[in-house]
Design an enzyme around this catalytic site. Structure first.
Site, PDB file in Angstrom:
ATOM      1  CG  HIS A   1      34.903  42.690  41.713  1.00 46.57           C
ATOM      2  ND1 HIS A   1      35.119  43.345  42.799  1.00 46.57           N
ATOM      3  CD2 HIS A   1      34.291  41.923  43.322  1.00 46.57           C
ATOM      4  CE1 HIS A   1      35.115  43.711  44.010  1.00 46.57           C
ATOM      5  NE2 HIS A   1      34.496  42.970  44.241  1.00 46.57           N
TER       6      HIS A   1
ATOM      7  CB  THR B   1      32.121  35.809  47.359  1.00 46.54           C
ATOM      8  OG1 THR B   1      31.931  37.260  46.988  1.00 46.54           O
ATOM      9  CG2 THR B   1      34.117  36.424  47.235  1.00 46.54           C
TER      10      THR B   1
ATOM     11  CE  LYS C   1      38.065  39.349  51.509  1.00 43.60           C
ATOM     12  NZ  LYS C   1      37.919  41.084  51.035  1.00 43.60           N
TER      13      LYS C   1
ATOM     14  CE  LYS D   1      33.766  36.829  51.150  1.00 41.79           C
ATOM     15  NZ  LYS D   1      34.951  38.089  51.388  1.00 41.79           N
TER      16      LYS D   1
END
Length: 475
Positions: free
Chosen positions: A294, A173, A177, A175
């Site tokens: 998600h 993911t 975010k 970052k």
């Protein structure tokens, strides 16, 4: 005369309030193969017998209401009512019971998780006679599951599309975010993918904010993805989050992703809603897009042991609604998840036939009748030292996703990706050679680090990082 039109004049109408258990508690009922079965953990109010509480759950989630109504005589309640057919006390808990309820299939619209949940987890959860209520599990009969398309593609098709076999897939993911510009975001994606990751991911919070509008992000990410593919010779992907405020906007974003030629999009299925998710799954199947899911907001629903919905139910709902990946906890990272419980719903996501196993929280045998499986995603507070445990716990059919565990590398994103890829390849090789990952995991990582300075640096940074808190949701 059909049940919808028959009138029971011989019975007559008697106004008033009757105990639910007189109609909805049926301990001699034999469940049918076509029934949807539910296991509710219920805590009745003081003075409410468990039989009355269980019957109330069955009634309020099917045909019942608080008083007798004359229109009951215009239909066949025996055909349509839910039935509480068994009640068992919860071991070690005072005044807590598991109520088993059977629902006839005719109560539910075909192919609609929205309608299923509106009934089974609707107003009944606010019923005053219950102090708390939690849906622990559902048995979805084949007659109902076959009305859903399920995952757009499934595990085997994704393997074939990506040409990657025999190991977990690696993700990250991006970052921070929130706050990056689209160009800087695309650069972070490129560095991670060229370093050896299979996927990068939009954070669930990233939609289309003033600092980075969705179309700009899509364009820079697509450029990064194709550049990394050309350099590495591997198929790469980035989960472009198409979640939006309206379904029309969501579909516009999914269509743009398809036009750019990216392989996968992403949706926040709980905040976005099951109707939007099912529609998106249909679009993804028709247009060759993989769908990453998600579970943002899940802990609001599933974390409390006595009230809400267990994640195994949300996982089953997602498999029906449609998704190729879904976040499923890590067991070893920063987010909630006990091992036996987690592996129970991981099997419910991946496998075709899952036997009842109360030791893992599985209340019913579930037959998915060849519905494609969903890859569980382990994500949240994991790093290179966790790789042996993650490989051993989740196996090959999974996505191991390191956000801070990639971008927090002291040398940058690409070295962070290299460190994770080296650790994964070392663990898979050791496992295939017959070594015990649970017992020899740290040694395996140290051996690999001798040949990879990127891995050695990662091991040094995160050697003391642990998240050792007791899980809230235990069996």
């Amino acid at each position: 005369m059909s049940p919808q039109t028959e009138t029971k004049t011989s019975v007559g109408f008697k106004a008033g309030v009757r105990d639910y258990r007189l109609t909805y508690y049926t301990p001699n009922y034999k469940t049918k193969d076509t029934d949807i079965l539910a296991a509710f953990r219920m805590t009745p109010q003081p003075g409410v017998p468990p039989e009355e509480a269980g019957a109330a759950v069955a009634a309020e989630s099917s045909t019942g209401t608080w008083t007798t109504v004359w229109t009951d005589g215009l239909t066949s309640l025996d055909r349509y009512k839910g039935r509480c057919y068994e009640i068992e006390a919860v071991t070690g808990e005072k005044n807590q019971f598991i109520a088993y309820v059977a629902y006839p299939l005719d109560l539910f619209e075909e192919g609609s998780v929205t309608n299923l949940f509106t009934s089974i987890v609707g107003n009944v959860f606010g019923f005053k006679a219950l102090r708390a209520l939690r849906l622990e599990d559902l048995r979805i009969p084949p007659a109902y599951s076959k009305t859903f398309i399920g995952p757009p593609h499934g595990i085997q098709v994704e393997r074939d599309k990506s040409n990657k076999y025999g190991r977990p897939l690696l993700g990250c993911t991006i970052k921070p975010k929130l706050g990056l510009s689209a160009k800087n975001y695309g650069r972070a994606v490129y560095e991670c993918l060229r370093g050896g990751l299979d996927f990068t991911k939009d954070d669930e919070n990233v939609n289309s904010q003033p600092f980075m509008r969705w179309r700009d992000r899509f364009l820079f990410v697509a450029e990064a993805l194709f550049k990394a593919q050309a350099e590495t010779g591997e198929i790469k992907g980035h989960y472009l989050n198409v979640t939006a405020g309206t379904y029309e906007e969501l579909l516009k974003r999914a269509h743009c992703a398809r036009e750019l030629g990216v392989p996968i999009v992403m949706h926040d299925y709980l905040t976005g809603g099951f109707t939007a998710n099912t529609s998106l799954a249909h679009y993804c199947r028709d247009n060759g897009l993989l769908l990453h899911i998600h579970r943002a907001m899940h802990a609001v629903i599933d974390r409390q042991k006595n009230h809400g919905i267990h994640f195994r139910v949300l996982a089953k709902a997602l498999r029906m609604s449609g998704g190729d990946h879904i976040h499923a906890g890590t067991v070893v990272g920063k987010l909630e998840g006990e091992r036996d419980v987690t592996l129970g719903f991981v099997d419910l996501l991946r496998d075709d036939y899952i036997e009842k196993d109360r030791s893992r929280g599985i209340y019913f045998t579930q037959d998915w009748v060849s519905m494609p499986g969903v890859l569980p995603v382990a994500s949240g507070g994991i790093h290179v030292w966790h790789m042996p445990a993650l490989t051993e716990i989740f196996g090959d059919d999974s996505v191991l996703q390191f956000g801070g565990g990639t971008l927090g590398h002291p040398w940058g994103n690409a070295p962070g990706a290299v460190a994770n890829r080296v650790a994964l390849e070392a663990c898979v090789k050791a496992r295939n050679e017959g070594r015990d990952l649970a017992r020899e995991g740290n040694e395996i990582i140290r051996e690999a680090s001798q040949w990879s300075p990127e891995s050695a640096a990662a091991c040094e940074v995160w050697k003391e990082i642990k998240f050792e808190f007791e899980a809230m949701d235990t069996l």
